[in-house]
Design a protein around this motif. Structure first.
Motif, PDB file in Angstrom:
ATOM      1  N   ALA A 130     -24.051  -5.160   6.873  1.00  0.00           N
ATOM      2  CA  ALA A 130     -25.223  -4.802   7.215  1.00  0.00           C
ATOM      3  C   ALA A 130     -25.021  -3.854   7.965  1.00  0.00           C
ATOM      4  O   ALA A 130     -26.069  -3.288   7.915  1.00  0.00           O
ATOM      5  N   LEU A 131     -24.742  -4.420   9.287  1.00  0.00           N
ATOM      6  CA  LEU A 131     -24.493  -3.461   9.907  1.00  0.00           C
ATOM      7  C   LEU A 131     -24.194  -2.247   9.998  1.00  0.00           C
ATOM      8  O   LEU A 131     -25.006  -1.150  10.614  1.00  0.00           O
ATOM      9  N   LEU A 132     -23.418  -1.648   9.512  1.00  0.00           N
ATOM     10  CA  LEU A 132     -22.783  -0.696   9.530  1.00  0.00           C
ATOM     11  C   LEU A 132     -23.211   0.171   7.864  1.00  0.00           C
ATOM     12  O   LEU A 132     -22.839   1.699   7.687  1.00  0.00           O
ATOM     13  N   CYS A 133     -23.804  -0.274   6.877  1.00  0.00           N
ATOM     14  CA  CYS A 133     -24.457  -0.109   5.687  1.00  0.00           C
ATOM     15  C   CYS A 133     -25.613   1.430   5.972  1.00  0.00           C
ATOM     16  O   CYS A 133     -26.586   1.154   7.088  1.00  0.00           O
ATOM     17  N   GLY A 134     -25.326   2.305   5.389  1.00  0.00           N
ATOM     18  CA  GLY A 134     -25.728   3.818   6.201  1.00  0.00           C
ATOM     19  C   GLY A 134     -25.848   4.743   6.981  1.00  0.00           C
ATOM     20  O   GLY A 134     -25.956   5.418   7.186  1.00  0.00           O
ATOM     21  N   VAL A 135     -24.628   3.866   8.159  1.00  0.00           N
ATOM     22  CA  VAL A 135     -24.300   4.524   9.403  1.00  0.00           C
ATOM     23  C   VAL A 135     -23.675   5.800   9.103  1.00  0.00           C
ATOM     24  O   VAL A 135     -22.886   5.913   7.630  1.00  0.00           O
ATOM     25  N   GLU A 136     -23.687   7.175   9.157  1.00  0.00           N
ATOM     26  CA  GLU A 136     -23.216   8.617   9.072  1.00  0.00           C
ATOM     27  C   GLU A 136     -22.118   8.947   9.935  1.00  0.00           C
ATOM     28  O   GLU A 136     -21.371   9.582  10.251  1.00  0.00           O
ATOM     29  N   ALA A 137     -21.408   8.058  10.874  1.00  0.00           N
ATOM     30  CA  ALA A 137     -20.775   8.078  11.414  1.00  0.00           C
ATOM     31  C   ALA A 137     -19.567   8.493  11.000  1.00  0.00           C
ATOM     32  O   ALA A 137     -18.738   7.414   9.952  1.00  0.00           O
ATOM     33  N   GLU A 138     -18.407   8.943  11.615  1.00  0.00           N
ATOM     34  CA  GLU A 138     -16.736   8.601  11.162  1.00  0.00           C
ATOM     35  C   GLU A 138     -15.790   7.778  10.769  1.00  0.00           C
ATOM     36  O   GLU A 138     -14.672   7.837  10.517  1.00  0.00           O
ATOM     37  N   ARG A 139     -16.228   7.386  12.439  1.00  0.00           N
ATOM     38  CA  ARG A 139     -15.587   5.592  12.111  1.00  0.00           C
ATOM     39  C   ARG A 139     -16.207   5.055  13.514  1.00  0.00           C
ATOM     40  O   ARG A 139     -16.980   5.580  14.023  1.00  0.00           O
ATOM     41  N   VAL A 140     -16.138   3.514  13.119  1.00  0.00           N
ATOM     42  CA  VAL A 140     -16.314   2.659  14.308  1.00  0.00           C
ATOM     43  C   VAL A 140     -15.229   1.938  15.617  1.00  0.00           C
ATOM     44  O   VAL A 140     -14.419   1.947  14.452  1.00  0.00           O
ATOM     45  N   LEU A 141     -15.894   1.681  16.508  1.00  0.00           N
ATOM     46  CA  LEU A 141     -14.926   1.453  17.547  1.00  0.00           C
ATOM     47  C   LEU A 141     -15.749   0.258  18.198  1.00  0.00           C
ATOM     48  O   LEU A 141     -16.755  -0.054  18.446  1.00  0.00           O
ATOM     49  N   LEU A 142     -14.605  -0.330  18.737  1.00  0.00           N
ATOM     50  CA  LEU A 142     -14.900  -2.057  19.146  1.00  0.00           C
ATOM     51  C   LEU A 142     -13.632  -2.161  20.227  1.00  0.00           C
ATOM     52  O   LEU A 142     -12.499  -1.710  19.811  1.00  0.00           O
ATOM     53  N   ASN A 143     -13.934  -3.494  20.723  1.00  0.00           N
ATOM     54  CA  ASN A 143     -12.527  -3.552  21.581  1.00  0.00           C
ATOM     55  C   ASN A 143     -13.379  -5.402  21.452  1.00  0.00           C
ATOM     56  O   ASN A 143     -13.801  -6.159  21.094  1.00  0.00           O
ATOM     57  N   PRO A 172      -9.480  -9.323  35.028  1.00  0.00           N
ATOM     58  CA  PRO A 172      -7.764  -9.015  34.828  1.00  0.00           C
ATOM     59  C   PRO A 172      -7.629  -9.252  32.921  1.00  0.00           C
ATOM     60  O   PRO A 172      -5.868  -8.844  32.866  1.00  0.00           O
ATOM     61  N   GLU A 173      -8.311  -9.200  32.306  1.00  0.00           N
ATOM     62  CA  GLU A 173      -8.190  -9.013  30.984  1.00  0.00           C
ATOM     63  C   GLU A 173      -7.955  -7.554  30.334  1.00  0.00           C
ATOM     64  O   GLU A 173      -9.066  -7.536  30.455  1.00  0.00           O
ATOM     65  N   LEU A 174      -6.389  -7.844  29.614  1.00  0.00           N
ATOM     66  CA  LEU A 174      -7.367  -6.212  28.888  1.00  0.00           C
ATOM     67  C   LEU A 174      -7.120  -6.342  26.997  1.00  0.00           C
ATOM     68  O   LEU A 174      -6.926  -7.612  26.488  1.00  0.00           O
ATOM     69  N   TYR A 175      -8.608  -5.776  26.470  1.00  0.00           N
ATOM     70  CA  TYR A 175      -8.913  -6.220  25.384  1.00  0.00           C
ATOM     71  C   TYR A 175      -8.526  -5.006  24.322  1.00  0.00           C
ATOM     72  O   TYR A 175      -7.870  -3.653  25.052  1.00  0.00           O
ATOM     73  N   ASP A 176      -8.365  -5.450  23.572  1.00  0.00           N
ATOM     74  CA  ASP A 176      -7.851  -4.351  22.125  1.00  0.00           C
ATOM     75  C   ASP A 176      -9.064  -3.834  21.907  1.00  0.00           C
ATOM     76  O   ASP A 176      -9.982  -3.857  22.059  1.00  0.00           O
ATOM     77  N   VAL A 177      -8.298  -1.973  22.154  1.00  0.00           N
ATOM     78  CA  VAL A 177      -9.694  -1.337  21.370  1.00  0.00           C
ATOM     79  C   VAL A 177      -8.464  -1.197  19.972  1.00  0.00           C
ATOM     80  O   VAL A 177      -7.797  -0.450  19.422  1.00  0.00           O
ATOM     81  N   MET A 178     -10.113  -1.645  18.845  1.00  0.00           N
ATOM     82  CA  MET A 178      -9.282  -1.066  17.432  1.00  0.00           C
ATOM     83  C   MET A 178     -10.825   0.147  16.502  1.00  0.00           C
ATOM     84  O   MET A 178     -12.128  -0.060  17.151  1.00  0.00           O
ATOM     85  N   VAL A 179     -10.321   0.242  16.063  1.00  0.00           N
ATOM     86  CA  VAL A 179     -10.742   1.500  15.629  1.00  0.00           C
ATOM     87  C   VAL A 179     -11.055   1.535  13.897  1.00  0.00           C
ATOM     88  O   VAL A 179     -10.008   1.010  13.226  1.00  0.00           O
ATOM     89  N   LEU A 180     -12.167   2.055  12.809  1.00  0.00           N
ATOM     90  CA  LEU A 180     -12.426   1.762  11.838  1.00  0.00           C
ATOM     91  C   LEU A 180     -12.819   3.222  10.961  1.00  0.00           C
ATOM     92  O   LEU A 180     -13.841   3.656  11.488  1.00  0.00           O
ATOM     93  N   GLY A 181     -11.642   3.897  10.472  1.00  0.00           N
ATOM     94  CA  GLY A 181     -12.221   5.575  10.077  1.00  0.00           C
ATOM     95  C   GLY A 181     -13.138   4.474   8.544  1.00  0.00           C
ATOM     96  O   GLY A 181     -13.185   3.569   7.744  1.00  0.00           O
ATOM     97  N   LEU A 182     -14.724   5.270   8.479  1.00  0.00           N
ATOM     98  CA  LEU A 182     -15.850   5.704   7.781  1.00  0.00           C
ATOM     99  C   LEU A 182     -15.552   5.867   6.570  1.00  0.00           C
ATOM    100  O   LEU A 182     -16.206   6.588   5.593  1.00  0.00           O
ATOM    101  N   ARG A 183     -14.754   7.878   7.097  1.00  0.00           N
ATOM    102  CA  ARG A 183     -14.809   8.621   6.048  1.00  0.00           C
ATOM    103  C   ARG A 183     -13.545   8.908   5.932  1.00  0.00           C
ATOM    104  O   ARG A 183     -12.531   8.954   6.291  1.00  0.00           O
ATOM    105  N   ALA A 184     -13.058   9.441   5.049  1.00  0.00           N
ATOM    106  CA  ALA A 184     -11.897  10.050   4.246  1.00  0.00           C
ATOM    107  C   ALA A 184     -10.978  11.008   4.924  1.00  0.00           C
ATOM    108  O   ALA A 184     -12.258  11.928   4.967  1.00  0.00           O
TER     109      ALA A 184
END
Length: 184
Positions: A130-143, A172-184
Motif C-alpha cells: 500500500a505504501l509503495l503503490c504508485g511511487v514513481e521512484a526508481e528504488r526504495v532505501l531503508l535501514n 554503537p549499532e551498525l544498521y544494514d542498508v537495503m535497497v529495492l529496485g522498482l524499475r528494471a
C-alpha cells in the motif's frame, strides 16, 4: 485492502498527522521488543519530528487497523532529498551513481512495524504494498537493525538487497542498508 481481518489505509499529509496517535501506538508497541528495546523517551524522540515529516513533499503512510479500528501496523516514508546524508552514514563508500539523489530517484522507507499479535498474517506485506503503490521512484532505501532477523528476511523476500552498513543514529549499532529496485 483487507487481509486477515485487517484494513490497510494509505494516508498522506494532514490525514497522517491526524492519525499520529495510532502511528505512535504501533511504533511504541513493536519497538519495545528486542532487539530494539525502545523506551517511552525513545518513542517521544522518534515522534518529535513526525509532524514535520508529514509535511514533506511526497510523504506517504499506510496504517493497518482491525475492523473495530485498533491500530495493528504502520509504515511511512518520503522521497530522499538531493542533499541527503543517508549515503554519508555508510561505513564503506558506494559509487557516485548509487549516491546520486535528485529528490525523486529514491523513496526512503523510514518505518514499517506490526504489533506482535498480528505478525505472520501478511500485514507487513500489505502495508509495504500500500505504501509503495504508485511511487514513481526508481528504488526504495531503508535501514534495518542487524538483529532484526524477521524484518531483514521479509525485506529480502520482497526483493531488497543489502548494499552496506551504516550508523544512522548515535550509538554503537551498525544498521544494514537495503535497497529495492522498482524499475528494471
Amino acid at each position: 485492502m483487507t487481509r486477515a481481518s485487517v484494513l490497510v489505509e494509505r494516508l498522506e499529509g494532514p490525514a497522517a498527522a491526524r492519525a499520529e496517535a495510532a502511528f505512535r501506538l504501533v511504533y511504541a508497541d513493536a519497538f519495545a521488543e528486542p532487539p530494539y528495546g525502545e523506551t517511552a523517551e525513545d518513542v517521544a524522540a522518534a515522534f518529535r519530528g513526525f509532524r514535520s515529516r508529514v509535511g514533506r513533499p511526497g510523504f506517504r503512510a499506510a496504517l493497518a487497523r482491525t475492523g473495530d479500528g485498533e491500530p495493528v501496523g504502520m509504515a511511512y516514508g518520503h522521497p530522499v532529498p538531493a542533499d541527503t546524508r543517508w549515503w554519508d552514514e555508510l561505513t564503506e563508500p558506494v559509487s557516485a551513481d548509487m549516491r546520486r539523489e535528485d529528490g525523486h530517484r529514491t523513496f526512503g522507507l523510514l518505518e514499517l512495524a506490526v504489533r506482535g499479535p498480528w505478525r505472520g498474517r501478511g500485514v507487513a506485506r500489505s502495508l509495504h504494498a500500500a505504501l509503495l503503490c504508485g511511487v514513481e521512484a526508481e528504488r526504495v532505501l531503508l535501514n534495518v537493525h542487524p538483529d532484526g532477523a524477521a524484518a531483514a528476511a521479509a525485506y529480502r523476500a520482497w526483493g531488497y538487497r543489502r548494499i552496506g552498513r551504516a550508523r544512522p543514529w548515535e550509538g554503537p549499532e551498525l544498521y544494514d542498508v537495503m535497497v529495492l529496485g522498482l524499475r528494471a
